[in-house]
Design a protein around this motif. Structure first.
Motif, PDB file in Angstrom:
ATOM      1  N   THR A 149      80.070  44.770   3.132  1.00 11.59           N
ATOM      2  CA  THR A 149      78.897  44.765   4.017  1.00 11.59           C
ATOM      3  C   THR A 149      79.303  44.378   5.439  1.00 11.59           C
ATOM      4  O   THR A 149      78.828  44.967   6.411  1.00 11.59           O
ATOM      5  CB  THR A 149      77.829  43.778   3.477  1.00 11.59           C
ATOM      6  N   GLU A 150      80.207  43.397   5.551  1.00 18.06           N
ATOM      7  CA  GLU A 150      80.621  42.955   6.898  1.00 18.06           C
ATOM      8  C   GLU A 150      81.336  44.073   7.651  1.00 18.06           C
ATOM      9  O   GLU A 150      81.264  44.163   8.864  1.00 18.06           O
ATOM     10  CB  GLU A 150      81.563  41.731   6.842  1.00 18.06           C
ATOM     11  N   GLN A 151      82.056  44.875   6.874  1.00 24.56           N
ATOM     12  CA  GLN A 151      82.822  45.941   7.556  1.00 24.56           C
ATOM     13  C   GLN A 151      81.936  47.131   7.936  1.00 24.56           C
ATOM     14  O   GLN A 151      82.350  47.996   8.704  1.00 24.56           O
ATOM     15  CB  GLN A 151      83.949  46.438   6.632  1.00 24.56           C
ATOM     16  N   GLN A 152      80.741  47.160   7.373  1.00 21.40           N
ATOM     17  CA  GLN A 152      79.884  48.328   7.637  1.00 21.40           C
ATOM     18  C   GLN A 152      79.319  48.306   9.055  1.00 21.40           C
ATOM     19  O   GLN A 152      79.068  47.229   9.615  1.00 21.40           O
ATOM     20  CB  GLN A 152      78.733  48.354   6.630  1.00 21.40           C
ATOM     21  N   SER A 153      79.102  49.479   9.600  1.00 24.26           N
ATOM     22  CA  SER A 153      78.573  49.578  10.965  1.00 24.26           C
ATOM     23  C   SER A 153      77.091  49.203  10.968  1.00 24.26           C
ATOM     24  O   SER A 153      76.445  49.171   9.908  1.00 24.26           O
ATOM     25  CB  SER A 153      78.713  51.025  11.443  1.00 24.26           C
ATOM     26  N   ASP A 154      76.571  48.975  12.186  1.00 29.61           N
ATOM     27  CA  ASP A 154      75.137  48.664  12.317  1.00 29.61           C
ATOM     28  C   ASP A 154      74.304  49.810  11.764  1.00 29.61           C
ATOM     29  O   ASP A 154      73.301  49.601  11.088  1.00 29.61           O
ATOM     30  CB  ASP A 154      74.771  48.457  13.789  1.00 29.61           C
ATOM     31  N   LEU A 155      74.756  51.006  12.078  1.00 32.20           N
ATOM     32  CA  LEU A 155      74.001  52.181  11.614  1.00 32.20           C
ATOM     33  C   LEU A 155      73.952  52.206  10.090  1.00 32.20           C
ATOM     34  O   LEU A 155      72.901  52.434   9.485  1.00 32.20           O
ATOM     35  CB  LEU A 155      74.639  53.473  12.156  1.00 32.20           C
ATOM     36  N   GLN A 156      75.112  51.925   9.459  1.00 32.95           N
ATOM     37  CA  GLN A 156      75.164  51.958   7.999  1.00 32.95           C
ATOM     38  C   GLN A 156      74.216  50.902   7.412  1.00 32.95           C
ATOM     39  O   GLN A 156      73.514  51.154   6.424  1.00 32.95           O
ATOM     40  CB  GLN A 156      76.605  51.724   7.524  1.00 32.95           C
ATOM     41  N   GLN A 157      74.167  49.752   8.067  1.00 34.70           N
ATOM     42  CA  GLN A 157      73.293  48.694   7.543  1.00 34.70           C
ATOM     43  C   GLN A 157      71.833  49.112   7.655  1.00 34.70           C
ATOM     44  O   GLN A 157      71.022  48.832   6.771  1.00 34.70           O
ATOM     45  CB  GLN A 157      73.579  47.401   8.294  1.00 34.70           C
ATOM     46  N   ARG A 158      71.529  49.811   8.728  1.00 34.35           N
ATOM     47  CA  ARG A 158      70.152  50.284   8.908  1.00 34.35           C
ATOM     48  C   ARG A 158      69.817  51.316   7.826  1.00 34.35           C
ATOM     49  O   ARG A 158      68.730  51.324   7.261  1.00 34.35           O
ATOM     50  CB  ARG A 158      70.053  50.938  10.296  1.00 34.35           C
ATOM     51  N   LEU A 159      70.816  52.150   7.532  1.00 35.19           N
ATOM     52  CA  LEU A 159      70.611  53.169   6.486  1.00 35.19           C
ATOM     53  C   LEU A 159      70.442  52.481   5.124  1.00 35.19           C
ATOM     54  O   LEU A 159      69.605  52.884   4.308  1.00 35.19           O
ATOM     55  CB  LEU A 159      71.800  54.143   6.453  1.00 35.19           C
ATOM     56  N   ASN A 160      71.226  51.415   4.904  1.00 39.21           N
ATOM     57  CA  ASN A 160      71.105  50.675   3.648  1.00 39.21           C
ATOM     58  C   ASN A 160      69.713  50.055   3.505  1.00 39.21           C
ATOM     59  O   ASN A 160      69.110  50.094   2.427  1.00 39.21           O
ATOM     60  CB  ASN A 160      72.127  49.527   3.584  1.00 39.21           C
ATOM     61  N   ASN A 161      69.221  49.507   4.619  1.00 41.61           N
ATOM     62  CA  ASN A 161      67.883  48.897   4.588  1.00 41.61           C
ATOM     63  C   ASN A 161      66.834  49.914   4.170  1.00 41.61           C
ATOM     64  O   ASN A 161      65.942  49.626   3.383  1.00 41.61           O
ATOM     65  CB  ASN A 161      67.498  48.362   5.972  1.00 41.61           C
ATOM     66  N   HIS A 162      67.009  51.093   4.724  1.00 44.46           N
ATOM     67  CA  HIS A 162      66.060  52.161   4.382  1.00 44.46           C
ATOM     68  C   HIS A 162      66.085  52.400   2.865  1.00 44.46           C
ATOM     69  O   HIS A 162      65.045  52.471   2.218  1.00 44.46           O
ATOM     70  CB  HIS A 162      66.420  53.442   5.133  1.00 44.46           C
ATOM     71  N   LYS A 163      67.291  52.495   2.330  1.00 47.86           N
ATOM     72  CA  LYS A 163      67.454  52.779   0.890  1.00 47.86           C
ATOM     73  C   LYS A 163      66.833  51.646   0.061  1.00 47.86           C
ATOM     74  O   LYS A 163      66.181  51.874  -0.954  1.00 47.86           O
ATOM     75  CB  LYS A 163      68.943  52.899   0.519  1.00 47.86           C
ATOM     76  N   ARG A 164      67.079  50.424   0.537  1.00 43.05           N
ATOM     77  CA  ARG A 164      66.568  49.266  -0.217  1.00 43.05           C
ATOM     78  C   ARG A 164      65.037  49.221  -0.203  1.00 43.05           C
ATOM     79  O   ARG A 164      64.401  49.034  -1.222  1.00 43.05           O
ATOM     80  CB  ARG A 164      67.131  47.974   0.388  1.00 43.05           C
ATOM     81  N   SER A 165      64.469  49.492   0.983  1.00 48.39           N
ATOM     82  CA  SER A 165      63.011  49.348   1.087  1.00 48.39           C
ATOM     83  C   SER A 165      62.271  50.469   0.358  1.00 48.39           C
ATOM     84  O   SER A 165      61.189  50.252  -0.169  1.00 48.39           O
ATOM     85  CB  SER A 165      62.596  49.287   2.551  1.00 48.39           C
TER      86      SER A 165
END
Ligand SMILES: O=P(O)(O)OC[C@H]1O[C@H](O[C@H]2O[C@H](CO)[C@@H](O)[C@H](O)[C@H]2O)[C@H](O)[C@@H](O)[C@@H]1O
Ligand SMILES: O=c1ccn([C@@H]2O[C@H](COP(=O)(O)OP(=O)(O)O)[C@@H](O)[C@H]2O)c(=O)[nH]1
Length: 735
Positions: free
Chosen positions: A255-271
């Motif tokens: 998770t730390e290595q992931q880009s900001d964009l990837q984290q935003r995409l992950n949030n979308h998937k989670r929500s």
């Protein structure tokens, strides 16, 4: 083997100057991204525009600019801002780009920008000439540089030049509207090999070459005066390994290595775990159909309202050519459309469209590709579309659905995707529905096939195929040249002629001694030709025969008063020393009643064609007919005639834009052999240009000097380039 010089408008990097320091950013766009992989693994140099104008570069930074480019194996062509305006924002992107993508109404035909285009193409050509040796290979890219091949050829006739067009070549009906269409075609024909992404672009190009330049095209060879140019299709691939490996690495990121964009995409998937992400990536270009795609998305949401809050469309629109008014208008249109759709459909927890107007670094591209369930790429026209290939390459578990426009070049190779017509909203909405609901196994099946093909025909293979084809073409050219009647070979022939005791010259008429005319009766002899034939006929111990398929009435009128020896109608008639024609072969003509009505029906249905009636043969001429249509009809006629004459002793001769039906036992080979049998000749020469002359080349004795006019396949031992040269050569016999 020398070096390879790659030349394109866009270099792999674009330079920027800020606060007195130079930075190089990777170029966007398929040409640069694809060729970058080819360039990095070879000892090539890449010449192009740095992205800066002369006015942008302070004098003191000039050496650093060269150094910065050299680090990327590149060197620059200097352009002033006026040149960039006229050449890049002008002729390239306000004339050629819209025209070749079928946006005729956007095409501007400005003489001023055409002149700048020519001047800048000359600059690029000069940059090549400065660096090129004769054994180098020059690979010119794309529509911005279509005049460069001929400009280089003029100065370096023997250098190997390839040209690849990255955008569609439009149909003749579109291309013909360009005021400088002939110049553009001639510019391209300076290359030895011209490559396109698809067979459709290739055949459109060949059709324009035939129709506008009147050049002979056989399969994918173009015959131009002294040269043969090969045309072929090479669908550009991607650096498959780079994308698939980047995707594999991406999976390993913590998770730390992931880009900001990837984290935003992950949030979308989670929500919203059951919601689907649909991805759309293009340069902001009207040819990419972004506005239409947005309208189609709205149509989908209305047709299948159950997917509201269940799908999200990510639009990455990369800024492009923003000085061109059409691109500015498009930007406004897209901004407004997205605003409206988001306004109409958004809920507290859901915005249907995420919009990014920028280019993203490679790692973010991988984030987007790997996170999206569906890639939706529906250009209205696109030369290839590499994004489609890149998306599939990053799908490491083979899931994901590609919805692709039929109008993209890549659609030809990506049949396993969901192919749609971007103008058909109903079909597009249904494709999105199908993509959302496609079972995993089916996604895997489709992507397995796609990945196999993309991995095999990758960008390296594409470049190698192009380069080997260029090399083969050069070798073929060299082999051909070995049959050319050079000065040295001619002097040997002339010596043999002078030393011989009894000599015979067989000369075909049309296409050999005289040029073609749409009306055969207008291709009569001129004074120069009479003088030449008089001189040949005056030679000691030498007999000269005109050997033609023409009718005896025409040759009686043109040549009987001159008492030349003549064999006409392919060998039916002979006239010697000014005597009236007599029959050389006993042939009948009662079959004509059966064949004439067939030919007449073809004349009625083929504008520009006509029948020539000779005593013992019928000829259907189609020189004035549209070339593609003429060839089509000729094939059709051939089939009809072959079955009609199956039981007669007749044959069909396919000449140069003429089909002739005549007795089988009559041909130029048999006729010339009969005449030759009347004496003991120790020097024989036969010269001719078309298929009917091949009978002479094949049947005359092995020692005969056989010469073909032109470069087409032949049984002749030597070739000569054109009629002018034939006359010069024959004059040498009279010296
Ligand atoms: O250089 P730009 O004006 O910024 O434009 C970018 C490139 O766009 C075009 O790309 C084409 O080449 C791709 C690879 O062959 C192909 O997939 C795509 O369909 C084409 O549109 C253009 O042809 C390039 O010259 C530009 O550099
Ligand atoms: O932010 C971005 C978006 C796209 N691309 C690249 O731009 C190219 C687009 O090529 P394509 O053939 O799809 O279309 P073109 O822009 O050349 O018409 C692809 O290689 C993408 O990876 C990029 O480098 N940065």
């Amino acid at each position: 083997m020398g070096k390879t010089i790659i030349i394109s408008n866009r270099l792999p990097v674009q330079l920027q100057i800020s606060n007195g320091s130079i930075s190089a950013i990777p170029s966007v766009g398929g040409l640069a991204t694809g060729m970058k992989s080819v360039h990095s693994g070879s000892d090539s140099i890449w010449i192009g525009w740095s992205g800066l104008t002369d006015e942008d570069i302070p004098k003191e930074l000039a050496p650093q600019i060269d150094k910065a480019l050299a680090e990327h194996g590149s060197s620059k062509v200097n352009l002033t801002s006026d040149e960039v305006d006229g050449f890049y924002f002008g002729f390239s992107n306000r004339t050629i780009w819209p025209l070749f993508h079928y946006f005729l109404e956007y095409s501007e035909f400005e003489l001023e920008s055409w002149n700048v285009y020519k001047a800048v193409n000359q600059k690029f050509a000069d940059a090549i000439l400065e660096k090129a040796e004769d054994d180098d290979t020059v690979w010119v890219h794309d529509y911005q540089l279509m005049l460069v091949p001929q400009m280089v050829r003029e100065k370096r006739p023997n250098i190997s030049i390839g040209f690849f067009l990255h955008i569609p070549f439009p149909s003749f009906e579109i291309f013909r509207t360009l005021p400088w269409r002939e110049e553009v075609l001639e510019g391209l024909l300076g290359a030895d090999l011209i490559g396109f992404h698809t067979y459709d672009y290739e055949r459109h190009f060949l059709s324009s070459v035939r129709r506008l330049l009147g050049l002979e095209v056989s399969f994918n060879d173009i015959y131009q005066d002294k040269r043969i140019i090969k045309v072929d299709s090479f669908p550009m691939g991607i650096d498959y390994k780079k994308f698939s490996e980047a995707a594999k690495e991406h999976e390993k990121n913590t998770t730390e290595q992931q880009s900001d964009l990837q984290q935003r995409l992950n949030n979308h998937k989670r929500s919203t775990p059951d919601a689907k992400l649909i991805l759309s990536i293009d340069r902001l270009d009207y040819s990419k159909g972004i506005a239409k795609r947005l309208n189609a998305f709205e149509y989908f949401l209305n047709k299948y309202p159950q997917y509201k809050e269940k799908v999200r469309l990510i639009i990455l629109a990369v800024p492009s050519r923003s000085n061109v008014p059409q691109y500015q208008l498009l930007k406004k249109e897209v901004d407004e459309l997205i605003g409206r759709i988001n306004g109409d459909f958004s809920t507290v927890s859901w915005t249907p469209i995420w919009y990014f107007y920028r280019s993203v670094p490679f790692e973010n591209l991988i984030d987007l590709y790997t996170s999206s369930d569906i890639a939706w790429l529906t250009p209205l026209r696109d030369g290839m579309n590499l994004v489609a290939k890149e998306y599939v390459a990053t799908r490491t578990d083979k899931t994901g659905v590609l919805i692709l426009s039929e109008m993209a070049g890549s659609a030809n190779e990506m049949n396993e995707s969901l192919l749609v017509n971007p103008n058909n909203f109903e079909q597009t909405a249904d494709a999105i529905y199908e993509a959302i609901n496609m079972p995993k196994e089916e996604q895997i099946d489709r992507n397995t096939e796609l990945q196999k093909r993309l991995e095999r025909y990758n960008v390296e293979r594409w470049a190698n195929d192009f380069m080997s084809s260029l090399k083969e073409q050069k070798e073929r050219d060299a082999a051909n040249v070995s049959k050319r009647l050079t000065e040295h070979r001619l002097s040997v022939v002339l010596d043999d002629f002078k030393n011989a005791k009894k000599k015979m010259l067989f000369l075909d008429y049309d296409g050999t001694l005289s040029g073609f005319h749409a009306d055969p009766q207008k291709a009569g002899p001129d004074e120069e030709l009479y003088a030449l034939l008089d001189a040949l006929n005056a030679l000691k111990d030498t007999e000269v025969y005109l050997v033609s398929g023409r009718d005896k009435e025409t040759f009686t009128k043109w040549f009987l008063p001159k008492k030349y020896n003549m064999i006409v109608e392919h060998g039916v008639w002979i006239s010697q020393n000014g005597e009236d024609f007599r029959m050389l072969e006993n042939v009948k003509n009662d079959w004509m009643e059966k064949i004439r009505p067939v030919l007449e029906s073809f004349v009625d249905r083929t504008p520009g064609s006509f029948i020539e009636e000779k005593n013992y043969s019928l000829a259907w001429h189609y020189r004035k007919t549209d070339p593609d249509f003429g060839n089509l009809r000729a094939n059709e006629l051939n089939t009809v005639l072959t079955s009609l004459i199956a039981n007669d002793d007749l044959s069909v001769l396919n000449g140069n834009k003429v089909m002739e039906i005549k007795s089988s036992n009559v041909n130029k080979g048999r006729a010339t052999m009969r005449v030759l049998g009347e004496g003991d000749y120790d020097f024989v020469l036969a010269i001719g240009d078309d298929w009917t002359d091949e009978f002479m080349f094949q049947e005359l004795p092995e020692s005969t000097v056989t010469i073909k006019v032109g470069r087409q396949n032949t049984h002749a031992k030597l070739f000569i380039d054109d009629i002018k040269y034939v006359r010069n050569v024959l004059k040498r016999f009279t010296d």
